[in-house]
Design an enzyme around this catalytic site. Sequence first.
Site, short mmCIF file in Angstrom:
data_model
loop_
_atom_site.label_atom_id
_atom_site.label_comp_id
_atom_site.label_asym_id
_atom_site.label_seq_id
_atom_site.Cartn_x
_atom_site.Cartn_y
_atom_site.Cartn_z
N PRO A 131 -1.93 -87.11 52.83
CA PRO A 131 -1.54 -88.33 53.05
C PRO A 131 -0.25 -88.55 53.99
O PRO A 131 0.53 -89.65 54.24
CB PRO A 131 -1.32 -89.07 51.70
CG PRO A 131 -0.74 -87.86 50.94
CD PRO A 131 -1.36 -86.76 51.59
N CYS A 174 -2.53 -75.10 47.69
CA CYS A 174 -1.87 -75.52 46.35
C CYS A 174 -2.80 -74.86 45.56
O CYS A 174 -3.01 -75.31 44.24
CB CYS A 174 -1.89 -76.93 46.16
SG CYS A 174 -3.34 -78.03 46.37
#
Lengths: 180, 676
Positions: free
Chosen positions: B415, B537
């Site tokens: 984002p 991640c």
Amino acid sequence: MKRLSEERTKILFEKLTKYIGPNVKLLIERPDGLYCFREQKDRVYYVSEKIANLANTIPPDLLISVGTCFGKFTKTNKFRLHVTALSYLAPYAHAKIWLKHAAEQQFLYGNHVSKSGLGRISENTEKYQGVIVFNMSDVPLGFGVAAKSTVECKNADPLSSVCFHQADIGEYIRSEEDLL
Amino acid sequence: MGRKAAFNEGIIQKKGPGRKAKKQKDPVFPNALKDTGVKTLSRRQKLRAKKRLKKQLERGASQKLKEDKITSEKRKVKNDLDSNLGNHTKTNSVQKQNGFSDENKSWLKPKKRKASIESKKKLAVKEINDSDGEERNLEKSNSESSDSEDNADDGHVQVGSLNDLSDDSECDNDEFDGSQEENEESGSDKSESEDDDEEDGNESDEDLLPIERKNKKLKKELAEDKKLAAEELALNIASQEKFQFPSNEEDKIISLQEVQQRMREVITVLADFSKLRDKEHSRREYLDILKQDLCTYYSYNEFLMEKFMQLFPLSELVEFLEASEVQRPLTIRTNSLKTRRRDLAQALINRGVNLDPVGKWSKVGLVIYSSQVPIGATPEYLAGHYIIQGASSLLPVMALAPQENERILDMSAAPGGKASHIAAVMKNTGVLFANDINRDRIKAVVGNFHRLGVVNSVITCMDGRKYPQTLKDFDRVLLDAPCTGTGVASKDPSVKTSKDEQDIQRCYNLQRQLLLAAIDCVNAKSTTGGYIVYSTCSILPEENEWVIDYALKKRNVKLVSTELDFGTEGFVNYRQHRFHPTMKLSRRFYPHTHNMDGFFVAKLKKWSNTIPQLNDDLDEIEADDIDSPEGEEEEEVADPSPPKKKKLKINKSISKKQGGESDNKKQKEKILKING
């Protein structure tokens, strides 16, 4: 990405003058390089010429946004400013109003500003002039149109609105989907 | 591709008492309720106590007399062991007189004594009715001499002597029994004595209020509970000492607590396997049990758990799983385009936010401990003074180290947290391309960029793999690749159960393609840059080291230091894989050691724009994930790379042919040292 047509440029500048007056020319003549207005899908973007040239290499349907979006042309060929233009309007603004702490939240939810929420107002604001709304610590919150002139404001009813809401930064959360 | 932070809004923690709440004093108990050891008695109570004492004394005197008698009798019995029947009857009669009372209960054991008395009586009766033939037979069977039986009638003495014998033994028995009884008594003493205590208490506390009595009772119960708990603990410890391997038949559903207990036990067994193991079971079996328990306890699927077990040593594994259960602290990044960290902190503190700098390594991060307002909707947030971003998301941008007036690409930007960070570091100069494939998520990038005042950006929505065809010559590229998200299980627990081998395979194939595209986008001749930062991640080596290793083979890039002074080094050896020795320049971050999301960061420098041409067959082999050393060698020999590197690699291949793997590794490192 295309240049704005003569007519649309005129409409855009007329609109901007309502808020920042003659400072419009400061947007065009900048010391740090050439900046220009470009149009894509009726949206107007304000961007450095260098970046605009680079963005031209991207296929138009894959290009989402370039630089800062100022607003869009409606179907009736009127220009509507978006809240995203605020960062350029706020420093050059002619007419400003400051909101009391209590009224701040109300404005961020999209309500008009009433007399009771008015903290300060710049002198000789005319009726129906574009105004930028700040909170008391000088953070720009949005912009709107003055419903009353400065003189009228002084002896107005506390519940009557002094500024009609047009755009506020609450929209970044409220309507992130259709910011552009 | 970052993940949306979980906004801990709505959870408003109250701080301190309210404005109007008056501070109350500590409660004061009335004197009557105070539990002081000694109690002053009222006058009437004193009188009553006196009376009671008198009575007790009287009773005690009479009892003493009786006791004296009894003891003397007893002594007689013991001393005159060879005495006659009369004595017995006497003692019997005396014993009959005795009643059971509180005073003599310490030595008087009513029931058993009775039984012994009865037996004695019976004996006496027998002796009296000795003339019976049957009796005689019985006694015959007792292997008595026939002579003594014949003289039964006339020989009281003889009989007596016989009796004495039996008496003797009986007495001995008695004593013995007595001691035994005492032993038994002491064994079951507790309950009895407690009961006695209670009775005593009731007697002495007759004048206590009912609530006091209850209190006493409660205290006693508590003490008892404590004792029991201690015993149980001891039992548990005892059970811990030796772990029973569960048999296959008992596939019962057991409670979570038992699972946890068993997990701990198995881990202790595995920690000192040769000593604590059950000889019939192999290490594999123990590990299987542990895996299943971990799966049930932390609700992972078996595949992912196995991956983690391969990745971590057992002690660390539990820590990691435990840390993956709890949320990381909420962190925000100051937007240096609009404000400074000090000012922002002050503004937020004024709104009732409790915060701290995230650490010395970052100048823009703040940790939020608690907040009275929703942190994602303050006017400061809306004005773009900060963005909510995990601490780990700051790392890739720090590793990328963007310079002003550069052309930078963020390949999967949504984002927009990291991309806006890049723009902030560049101070809105140069050009920032933010790309994401997802049209819905790209809207978040647009919103964030405008809110934060990023003006040098071009936001695009295309497939990152096709980016090199559109635009090239970037100075730096950040690739935060889409991944399985195994490092952020605390944010999105669905990861625990939804991933399998195929997902991971799909992920790392995409990551490889994206990384190659990212490398292709970079201009190696850039004066300031030529860097690629790859981050995920996820903590699985398949998605990290392996992807980097693949890129090292496919493109003219080398690993360089990330300039991050913390984090653990990337794997050079992982199971069957032998990655490039410079892989230790990459960095891994874990929730349990660094208190941030699981993360991987590697920085690559492109040193040539040429794409090494490889054999297509080998390509396919590589794509099928078979790491054949032979293929590697040929590939390396065929590699038209600059002389220095090539030499190194040829050396490597030779050494590979010569020696074992361990030797090979050492040699590699040696060569590296010489070269570097």
